[in-house]
Motif scaffolding. Structure first.
Motif, PDB file in Angstrom:
ATOM      1  N   ARG A 190      -4.852  -3.471  -7.780  1.00 13.42           N
ATOM      2  CA  ARG A 190      -5.164  -2.528  -6.706  1.00 13.42           C
ATOM      3  C   ARG A 190      -4.880  -1.119  -7.222  1.00 13.42           C
ATOM      4  O   ARG A 190      -3.824  -0.869  -7.803  1.00 13.42           O
ATOM      5  CB  ARG A 190      -4.311  -2.819  -5.474  1.00 13.42           C
ATOM      6  CG  ARG A 190      -4.621  -1.920  -4.269  1.00 13.42           C
ATOM      7  CD  ARG A 190      -3.631  -2.168  -3.144  1.00 13.42           C
ATOM      8  NE  ARG A 190      -3.707  -3.533  -2.652  1.00 13.42           N
ATOM      9  CZ  ARG A 190      -4.506  -3.937  -1.669  1.00 13.42           C
ATOM     10  NH1 ARG A 190      -5.294  -3.062  -1.061  1.00 13.42           N
ATOM     11  NH2 ARG A 190      -4.507  -5.194  -1.273  1.00 13.42           N
TER      12      ARG A 190
ATOM     13  N   LEU B 185      -5.142  -9.989  -9.000  1.00 12.40           N
ATOM     14  CA  LEU B 185      -5.749  -8.805  -8.398  1.00 12.40           C
ATOM     15  C   LEU B 185      -5.044  -7.529  -8.848  1.00 12.40           C
ATOM     16  O   LEU B 185      -3.815  -7.476  -8.879  1.00 12.40           O
ATOM     17  CB  LEU B 185      -5.652  -8.914  -6.867  1.00 12.40           C
ATOM     18  CG  LEU B 185      -6.527  -7.977  -6.048  1.00 12.40           C
ATOM     19  CD1 LEU B 185      -7.988  -8.414  -6.141  1.00 12.40           C
ATOM     20  CD2 LEU B 185      -6.089  -8.005  -4.584  1.00 12.40           C
TER      21      LEU B 185
ATOM     22  N   SER C   5     -10.047   4.531  -2.371  1.00 10.14           N
ATOM     23  CA  SER C   5      -8.717   4.165  -1.890  1.00 10.14           C
ATOM     24  C   SER C   5      -8.532   2.653  -1.884  1.00 10.14           C
ATOM     25  O   SER C   5      -9.355   1.924  -1.327  1.00 10.14           O
ATOM     26  CB  SER C   5      -8.533   4.709  -0.475  1.00 10.14           C
ATOM     27  OG  SER C   5      -7.309   4.311   0.080  1.00 10.14           O
ATOM     28  N   ASN C   6      -7.468   2.189  -2.531  1.00  7.66           N
ATOM     29  CA  ASN C   6      -7.158   0.761  -2.584  1.00  7.66           C
ATOM     30  C   ASN C   6      -8.332  -0.069  -3.107  1.00  7.66           C
ATOM     31  O   ASN C   6      -8.656  -1.129  -2.575  1.00  7.66           O
ATOM     32  CB  ASN C   6      -6.712   0.263  -1.204  1.00  7.66           C
ATOM     33  CG  ASN C   6      -5.378   0.824  -0.794  1.00  7.66           C
ATOM     34  OD1 ASN C   6      -4.396   0.714  -1.531  1.00  7.66           O
ATOM     35  ND2 ASN C   6      -5.323   1.452   0.368  1.00  7.66           N
ATOM     36  N   ALA C   7      -8.956   0.434  -4.166  1.00  8.57           N
ATOM     37  CA  ALA C   7      -9.981  -0.359  -4.843  1.00  8.57           C
ATOM     38  C   ALA C   7      -9.319  -1.592  -5.456  1.00  8.57           C
ATOM     39  O   ALA C   7      -8.163  -1.542  -5.885  1.00  8.57           O
ATOM     40  CB  ALA C   7     -10.653   0.471  -5.934  1.00  8.57           C
ATOM     41  N   VAL C   8     -10.031  -2.688  -5.475  1.00  6.51           N
ATOM     42  CA  VAL C   8      -9.469  -3.930  -6.019  1.00  6.51           C
ATOM     43  C   VAL C   8     -10.432  -4.543  -7.030  1.00  6.51           C
ATOM     44  O   VAL C   8     -11.646  -4.527  -6.851  1.00  6.51           O
ATOM     45  CB  VAL C   8      -9.136  -4.950  -4.907  1.00  6.51           C
ATOM     46  CG1 VAL C   8      -8.004  -4.448  -4.037  1.00  6.51           C
ATOM     47  CG2 VAL C   8     -10.352  -5.255  -4.045  1.00  6.51           C
TER      48      VAL C   8
ATOM     49  N   VAL D 121      -2.666   2.881 -10.539  1.00  6.00           N
ATOM     50  CA  VAL D 121      -2.506   1.462 -10.206  1.00  6.00           C
ATOM     51  C   VAL D 121      -1.233   1.316  -9.370  1.00  6.00           C
ATOM     52  O   VAL D 121      -0.144   1.718  -9.790  1.00  6.00           O
ATOM     53  CB  VAL D 121      -2.422   0.585 -11.469  1.00  6.00           C
ATOM     54  CG1 VAL D 121      -2.354  -0.893 -11.079  1.00  6.00           C
ATOM     55  CG2 VAL D 121      -3.620   0.836 -12.377  1.00  6.00           C
ATOM     56  N   THR D 122      -1.386   0.750  -8.182  1.00  5.28           N
ATOM     57  CA  THR D 122      -0.257   0.624  -7.258  1.00  5.28           C
ATOM     58  C   THR D 122       0.285  -0.791  -7.186  1.00  5.28           C
ATOM     59  O   THR D 122       1.437  -0.994  -6.785  1.00  5.28           O
ATOM     60  CB  THR D 122      -0.654   1.088  -5.857  1.00  5.28           C
ATOM     61  OG1 THR D 122      -1.817   0.344  -5.416  1.00  5.28           O
ATOM     62  CG2 THR D 122      -0.997   2.579  -5.842  1.00  5.28           C
ATOM     63  N   SER D 123      -0.515  -1.778  -7.549  1.00  2.00           N
ATOM     64  CA  SER D 123      -0.018  -3.149  -7.621  1.00  2.00           C
ATOM     65  C   SER D 123      -0.919  -3.952  -8.551  1.00  2.00           C
ATOM     66  O   SER D 123      -2.100  -3.637  -8.726  1.00  2.00           O
ATOM     67  CB  SER D 123       0.049  -3.815  -6.243  1.00  2.00           C
ATOM     68  OG  SER D 123      -1.238  -4.052  -5.720  1.00  2.00           O
TER      69      SER D 123
ATOM     70  N   PRO E  90       1.719  -0.994  -1.468  1.00  2.00           N
ATOM     71  CA  PRO E  90       0.604  -0.265  -2.074  1.00  2.00           C
ATOM     72  C   PRO E  90      -0.323   0.384  -1.055  1.00  2.00           C
ATOM     73  O   PRO E  90      -0.834   1.475  -1.276  1.00  2.00           O
ATOM     74  CB  PRO E  90      -0.119  -1.350  -2.886  1.00  2.00           C
ATOM     75  CG  PRO E  90       0.939  -2.352  -3.183  1.00  2.00           C
ATOM     76  CD  PRO E  90       1.849  -2.358  -1.989  1.00  2.00           C
ATOM     77  N   GLU E  91      -0.514  -0.291   0.085  1.00  2.07           N
ATOM     78  CA  GLU E  91      -1.439   0.216   1.091  1.00  2.07           C
ATOM     79  C   GLU E  91      -0.956   1.527   1.711  1.00  2.07           C
ATOM     80  O   GLU E  91      -1.724   2.235   2.360  1.00  2.07           O
ATOM     81  CB  GLU E  91      -1.647  -0.824   2.189  1.00  2.07           C
ATOM     82  CG  GLU E  91      -2.239  -2.141   1.702  1.00  2.07           C
ATOM     83  CD  GLU E  91      -1.196  -3.094   1.117  1.00  2.07           C
ATOM     84  OE1 GLU E  91       0.009  -2.737   1.128  1.00  2.07           O
ATOM     85  OE2 GLU E  91      -1.590  -4.167   0.647  1.00  2.07           O
TER      86      GLU E  91
ATOM     87  N   HIS F 233      -5.967   3.427  -6.811  1.00  5.08           N
ATOM     88  CA  HIS F 233      -6.665   4.579  -6.246  1.00  5.08           C
ATOM     89  C   HIS F 233      -7.441   5.246  -7.374  1.00  5.08           C
ATOM     90  O   HIS F 233      -6.865   5.561  -8.434  1.00  5.08           O
ATOM     91  CB  HIS F 233      -5.680   5.584  -5.662  1.00  5.08           C
ATOM     92  CG  HIS F 233      -5.043   5.175  -4.372  1.00  5.08           C
ATOM     93  ND1 HIS F 233      -5.540   4.187  -3.547  1.00  5.08           N
ATOM     94  CD2 HIS F 233      -3.933   5.667  -3.739  1.00  5.08           C
ATOM     95  CE1 HIS F 233      -4.766   4.086  -2.467  1.00  5.08           C
ATOM     96  NE2 HIS F 233      -3.779   4.972  -2.567  1.00  5.08           N
TER      97      HIS F 233
END
Length: 206
Positions: A171, A169, A184-187, A162-164, A6-7, A173
């Motif tokens: 994660r 959690l 970017s990569n908000a959680v 949503v990437t993960s 995801p990162e 964008h």
């Protein structure tokens, strides 16, 4: 299952200058975006076109991020223009209706060879399983998700990538985040994501 980390998914704002969100909120999108010095990078033919469209292209920003993961950079308003040709947006005298999910699915399949599926009645707890079999999930949320400490006035109306996701959690964008941490990569914890999530979206795979 996606092999992507995801990162490593590139982030793009729906504005060409990513830190314009607070100005957009304070002054209104069209007034603020006319001051965006980078507007030409959007693919808009004119500043007027950019100012009208940029507030409506969170979905195209998500698509731009997906395509950029494979090294293809396509300007957001170019994407919006092409998506409109498939009926993904309906434009009448300056008003823009969309994103229309089913038309978007056809667009990304035919234009980019992506597999996509409209998903409704999606519980927040279902998102990890969706991402176990898809590369991404474009989720309908309240734009107030940039302020997770607040209660949103409603759910939906904005799209994030949503990437993960796990039971601990999420994660994602956010194309209209107002700080680097909310872009970017908000959680968020699933319970917090749930307060903004409209229980619908689009699963996308390469």
């Amino acid at each position: 299952m996606s092999p992507l980390l995801p990162e490593t998914v590139p982030f793009f704002s729906q504005w060409e200058t990513p830190d314009m969100t607070l100005a957009v909120l304070a002054d209104g999108a069209e007034a603020a975006l006319r001051r965006d010095p980078l507007w030409q990078g959007s693919g808009a033919a004119t500043l007027d076109e950019y100012a009208v469209w940029a507030a409506n292209i969170c979905g195209m920003a998500c698509l731009k991020m997906i395509l950029a993961t494979r090294g293809r950079i396509v300007p957001t308003i170019e994407l919006a223009r092409r998506c409109t040709g498939y009926g993904g947006y309906v434009v009448n005298e300056g008003s823009i209706k969309g994103l229309i999910y089913a038309r978007f699915v056809t667009f990304v399949k035919e234009a980019f060879g992506l597999e996509a599926q409209v998903m409704t009645n999606v519980a927040t707890v279902d998102v990890p399983a969706i991402l176990a079999r898809s590369s991404f999930f474009i989720a309908s949320v309240s734009s107030a998700i940039r302020w997770p400490e607040r209660e949103p006035p409603s759910k939906g109306g904005h799209l994030v990538l949503v990437t993960s996701a796990s039971d601990q959690l999420f994660r994602f964008h956010n194309p209209s985040g107002h700080t680097s941490a909310t872009q970017s990569n908000a959680v968020l914890a699933p319970s917090d994501f749930d307060r903004f999530f409209a229980n619908r979206g689009i699963a996308v795979s390469f």
